[in-house]
Motif scaffolding. Structure first.
Motif, PDB file in Angstrom:
ATOM      1  N   PRO A  94       2.651   0.812   7.048  1.00  0.00           N
ATOM      2  CA  PRO A  94       2.693   1.335   5.676  1.00  0.00           C
ATOM      3  C   PRO A  94       1.402   1.179   4.894  1.00  0.00           C
ATOM      4  O   PRO A  94       1.206   1.847   3.887  1.00  0.00           O
ATOM      5  CB  PRO A  94       3.832   0.532   5.030  1.00  0.00           C
ATOM      6  N   THR A  95       0.498   0.283   5.331  1.00  0.00           N
ATOM      7  CA  THR A  95      -0.740   0.078   4.571  1.00  0.00           C
ATOM      8  C   THR A  95      -1.945   0.786   5.185  1.00  0.00           C
ATOM      9  O   THR A  95      -3.020   0.782   4.596  1.00  0.00           O
ATOM     10  CB  THR A  95      -1.065  -1.430   4.487  1.00  0.00           C
ATOM     11  N   VAL A  96      -1.778   1.388   6.370  1.00  0.00           N
ATOM     12  CA  VAL A  96      -2.920   2.050   7.027  1.00  0.00           C
ATOM     13  C   VAL A  96      -3.108   3.486   6.543  1.00  0.00           C
ATOM     14  O   VAL A  96      -4.173   3.842   6.048  1.00  0.00           O
ATOM     15  CB  VAL A  96      -2.772   1.976   8.564  1.00  0.00           C
ATOM     16  N   MET A 230      -9.828  11.753  -3.605  1.00  0.00           N
ATOM     17  CA  MET A 230      -9.739  10.308  -3.758  1.00  0.00           C
ATOM     18  C   MET A 230      -8.434   9.808  -3.154  1.00  0.00           C
ATOM     19  O   MET A 230      -7.401  10.482  -3.250  1.00  0.00           O
ATOM     20  CB  MET A 230      -9.817   9.910  -5.237  1.00  0.00           C
ATOM     21  N   ALA A 231      -8.488   8.618  -2.520  1.00  0.00           N
ATOM     22  CA  ALA A 231      -7.261   7.981  -2.040  1.00  0.00           C
ATOM     23  C   ALA A 231      -6.446   7.551  -3.250  1.00  0.00           C
ATOM     24  O   ALA A 231      -6.938   6.821  -4.107  1.00  0.00           O
ATOM     25  CB  ALA A 231      -7.597   6.787  -1.158  1.00  0.00           C
ATOM     26  N   ILE A 232      -5.193   7.999  -3.306  1.00  0.00           N
ATOM     27  CA  ILE A 232      -4.392   7.796  -4.510  1.00  0.00           C
ATOM     28  C   ILE A 232      -3.229   6.836  -4.283  1.00  0.00           C
ATOM     29  O   ILE A 232      -2.567   6.413  -5.241  1.00  0.00           O
ATOM     30  CB  ILE A 232      -3.852   9.151  -5.027  1.00  0.00           C
ATOM     31  N   GLY A 233      -2.971   6.441  -3.029  1.00  0.00           N
ATOM     32  CA  GLY A 233      -1.861   5.519  -2.783  1.00  0.00           C
ATOM     33  C   GLY A 233      -1.715   5.185  -1.318  1.00  0.00           C
ATOM     34  O   GLY A 233      -2.287   5.850  -0.446  1.00  0.00           O
ATOM     35  N   GLN A 234      -0.965   4.130  -1.036  1.00  0.00           N
ATOM     36  CA  GLN A 234      -0.633   3.762   0.332  1.00  0.00           C
ATOM     37  C   GLN A 234       0.712   4.381   0.705  1.00  0.00           C
ATOM     38  O   GLN A 234       1.514   4.738  -0.161  1.00  0.00           O
ATOM     39  CB  GLN A 234      -0.559   2.244   0.470  1.00  0.00           C
ATOM     40  N   LEU A 235       0.946   4.491   2.005  1.00  0.00           N
ATOM     41  CA  LEU A 235       2.174   5.133   2.465  1.00  0.00           C
ATOM     42  C   LEU A 235       3.415   4.385   1.978  1.00  0.00           C
ATOM     43  O   LEU A 235       4.471   4.977   1.790  1.00  0.00           O
ATOM     44  CB  LEU A 235       2.174   5.199   3.998  1.00  0.00           C
ATOM     45  N   GLY A 236       3.281   3.081   1.741  1.00  0.00           N
ATOM     46  CA  GLY A 236       4.428   2.292   1.286  1.00  0.00           C
ATOM     47  C   GLY A 236       4.677   2.352  -0.206  1.00  0.00           C
ATOM     48  O   GLY A 236       5.608   1.699  -0.696  1.00  0.00           O
ATOM     49  N   PHE A 237       3.872   3.115  -0.966  1.00  0.00           N
ATOM     50  CA  PHE A 237       4.087   3.209  -2.417  1.00  0.00           C
ATOM     51  C   PHE A 237       5.357   3.987  -2.727  1.00  0.00           C
ATOM     52  O   PHE A 237       5.728   4.930  -2.031  1.00  0.00           O
ATOM     53  CB  PHE A 237       2.901   3.906  -3.084  1.00  0.00           C
ATOM     54  N   THR A 238       6.021   3.579  -3.814  1.00  0.00           N
ATOM     55  CA  THR A 238       7.200   4.303  -4.283  1.00  0.00           C
ATOM     56  C   THR A 238       6.757   5.558  -5.045  1.00  0.00           C
ATOM     57  O   THR A 238       5.597   5.663  -5.477  1.00  0.00           O
ATOM     58  CB  THR A 238       8.033   3.412  -5.201  1.00  0.00           C
ATOM     59  N   PRO A 239       7.655   6.525  -5.234  1.00  0.00           N
ATOM     60  CA  PRO A 239       7.299   7.707  -6.026  1.00  0.00           C
ATOM     61  C   PRO A 239       6.847   7.359  -7.442  1.00  0.00           C
ATOM     62  O   PRO A 239       5.955   8.013  -7.996  1.00  0.00           O
ATOM     63  CB  PRO A 239       8.598   8.521  -6.040  1.00  0.00           C
ATOM     64  N   GLU A 240       7.451   6.325  -8.024  1.00  0.00           N
ATOM     65  CA  GLU A 240       7.054   5.929  -9.375  1.00  0.00           C
ATOM     66  C   GLU A 240       5.623   5.381  -9.392  1.00  0.00           C
ATOM     67  O   GLU A 240       4.850   5.658 -10.316  1.00  0.00           O
ATOM     68  CB  GLU A 240       8.019   4.870  -9.918  1.00  0.00           C
ATOM     69  N   GLU A 241       5.254   4.607  -8.368  1.00  0.00           N
ATOM     70  CA  GLU A 241       3.883   4.088  -8.276  1.00  0.00           C
ATOM     71  C   GLU A 241       2.887   5.223  -8.061  1.00  0.00           C
ATOM     72  O   GLU A 241       1.795   5.235  -8.647  1.00  0.00           O
ATOM     73  CB  GLU A 241       3.788   3.066  -7.146  1.00  0.00           C
ATOM     74  N   PRO A 294      16.884  11.040  -3.274  1.00  0.00           N
ATOM     75  CA  PRO A 294      16.778   9.953  -4.266  1.00  0.00           C
ATOM     76  C   PRO A 294      15.484   9.179  -4.057  1.00  0.00           C
ATOM     77  O   PRO A 294      15.029   8.980  -2.926  1.00  0.00           O
ATOM     78  CB  PRO A 294      18.009   9.089  -3.972  1.00  0.00           C
ATOM     79  N   THR A 295      14.900   8.748  -5.154  1.00  0.00           N
ATOM     80  CA  THR A 295      13.617   8.051  -5.056  1.00  0.00           C
ATOM     81  C   THR A 295      13.723   6.753  -4.260  1.00  0.00           C
ATOM     82  O   THR A 295      12.748   6.328  -3.638  1.00  0.00           O
ATOM     83  CB  THR A 295      13.071   7.744  -6.463  1.00  0.00           C
ATOM     84  N   ARG A 296      14.904   6.143  -4.245  1.00  0.00           N
ATOM     85  CA  ARG A 296      15.055   4.898  -3.464  1.00  0.00           C
ATOM     86  C   ARG A 296      14.909   5.165  -1.971  1.00  0.00           C
ATOM     87  O   ARG A 296      14.496   4.275  -1.219  1.00  0.00           O
ATOM     88  CB  ARG A 296      16.406   4.245  -3.765  1.00  0.00           C
ATOM     89  N   ASP A 297      15.233   6.402  -1.513  1.00  0.00           N
ATOM     90  CA  ASP A 297      15.062   6.726  -0.103  1.00  0.00           C
ATOM     91  C   ASP A 297      13.590   6.863   0.277  1.00  0.00           C
ATOM     92  O   ASP A 297      13.225   6.733   1.449  1.00  0.00           O
ATOM     93  CB  ASP A 297      15.781   8.038   0.233  1.00  0.00           C
ATOM     94  N   LEU A 298      12.743   7.147  -0.717  1.00  0.00           N
ATOM     95  CA  LEU A 298      11.308   7.278  -0.469  1.00  0.00           C
ATOM     96  C   LEU A 298      10.577   5.959  -0.723  1.00  0.00           C
ATOM     97  O   LEU A 298       9.353   5.908  -0.632  1.00  0.00           O
ATOM     98  CB  LEU A 298      10.714   8.367  -1.362  1.00  0.00           C
ATOM     99  N   SER A 299      11.324   4.926  -1.038  1.00  0.00           N
ATOM    100  CA  SER A 299      10.719   3.621  -1.324  1.00  0.00           C
ATOM    101  C   SER A 299      10.800   2.698  -0.117  1.00  0.00           C
ATOM    102  O   SER A 299      10.332   1.574  -0.158  1.00  0.00           O
ATOM    103  CB  SER A 299      11.412   2.951  -2.522  1.00  0.00           C
ATOM    104  N   VAL A 300      11.429   3.173   0.963  1.00  0.00           N
ATOM    105  CA  VAL A 300      11.604   2.373   2.170  1.00  0.00           C
ATOM    106  C   VAL A 300      10.918   3.074   3.319  1.00  0.00           C
ATOM    107  O   VAL A 300      11.113   4.276   3.532  1.00  0.00           O
ATOM    108  CB  VAL A 300      13.099   2.156   2.489  1.00  0.00           C
ATOM    109  N   ILE A 301      10.105   2.343   4.068  1.00  0.00           N
ATOM    110  CA  ILE A 301       9.425   2.923   5.236  1.00  0.00           C
ATOM    111  C   ILE A 301      10.331   2.849   6.459  1.00  0.00           C
ATOM    112  O   ILE A 301      10.872   1.800   6.754  1.00  0.00           O
ATOM    113  CB  ILE A 301       8.103   2.162   5.527  1.00  0.00           C
TER     114      ILE A 301
END
Length: 301
Positions: A94-96, A230-241, A294-301
């Motif tokens: 999730p961080t790569v 620009m890099a805007i987020g990591q794969l493990g970020f939630t939609p809100e982040e 649901p956003t919670r489904d996109l918050s889990v890798i």
């Protein structure tokens, strides 16, 4: 005076001369007919060859970057784009992989560009190596070390750079050390890499501690060929982040455009979200659609 004996000879010579001229005319006419036949066989006319032989008019060079009409292009909400991008990154840590944002401008070529630095609400690159050029035993060195700088010094930094050991991602110089840095001739080495400290870009500073704090977890962006990436987020970020980071970047970009408004007309044309391994998805500005998970489904890798 022409004698009776020479008269037939003159007539014979004139006859030969006339015959040669007629043969030359006939040969030229045959060549013309043959050329016309070849043109007709190839479907080309004499006018085509004339047009071909004339110098072609040069096309006017574009003064703006090429733009695509977005009316018929498929556009996605942020949650939908994240869902599809994650499908391309299945099995990756999730961080790569990183979410990348591309902001395409409606702007002229060879004009002033957007370039700045900001600290995103949710840091993307937390492993930034920062070099600070200042006296190693000074209070400035102590402040830089507390702020998170990994390399601090003057002569030791100069020698390492000249030897090709550039073990840092950003470089800041204290204003009192700027003269010594310029005498060391680091510009030809660090300049092409975009690491040379410069007052123009705010990397020759008075307070190195505050500058290092701004860089740790911060991100730089720069427009190239009408596009800012620009890099805007990591794969493990939630939609809100992700939404918070995108809003922060777009807010800063609009401020940068406003600063350039008296020099050039620059507008945002398209915003595209992608990742390390995925294609780009044009965003429509919405957070989620009716069919988004649901956003919670996109918050889990």
């Amino acid at each position: 005076m022409t004698t009776p004996a020479s008269f037939p000879r003159r007539v014979a010579l004139q006859h030969v001369r006339t015959t040669v001229q007629l043969n030359a005319h006939l040969l030229a006419l045959q060549n013309v007919n043959r050329a016309v036949a070849v043109r007709h066989a190839s479907g080309k006319s004499v006018g085509d060859n004339r047009a071909r032989d004339q110098p072609k008019k040069k096309k006017k060079a574009r003064i703006t970057f090429k733009e695509y009409d977005l009316k018929d292009a498929e556009q996605f909400s942020l949650c939908d784009a994240m869902r599809y991008i994650r499908a391309f990154e299945v099995g990756k840590p999730p961080t790569v992989p990183k979410y990348d944002l591309a902001v395409k401008f409606r702007t002229v070529k060879n004009g002033p560009t957007v370039r700045n630095r900001l600290r995103l609400p949710h840091a993307v690159n937390t492993s930034l190596r920062i070099c600070v050029i200042c006296p190693p035993d000074s209070k400035h060195a102590e402040a830089a070390k507390k702020a998170g700088a990994s390399i601090i010094g003057e002569d030791s930094v100069f020698d390492a750079v000249k030897e090709g050991r550039i073990d840092f991602d950003r470089c800041i110089c204290h204003q009192d050390s700027a003269g010594k840095m310029n005498k060391a001739g680091l510009g030809r080495i660090l300049g092409p890499r975009g690491l040379m400290p410069s007052a123009k870009f705010g990397t020759i500073v008075k307070d190195v501690g505050a500058s290092v704090k701004g860089l740790v977890g911060g991100s730089e962006y720069r427009e190239r060929n009408g596009v800012l990436r620009m890099a805007i987020g990591q794969l493990g970020f939630t939609p809100e982040e992700m939404q918070a980071n995108i809003k922060a970047l777009m807010s800063e970009v609009k401020k940068d455009i406003a600063v350039l408004s008296d020099r050039i007309n620059k507008e945002i044309h398209e915003v595209v979200l992608s990742s390390t391994s995925s294609p780009g998805f044009t965003l429509n500005g919405e957070f989620r659609s009716l069919n988004s998970p649901p956003t919670r489904d996109l918050s889990v890798i």
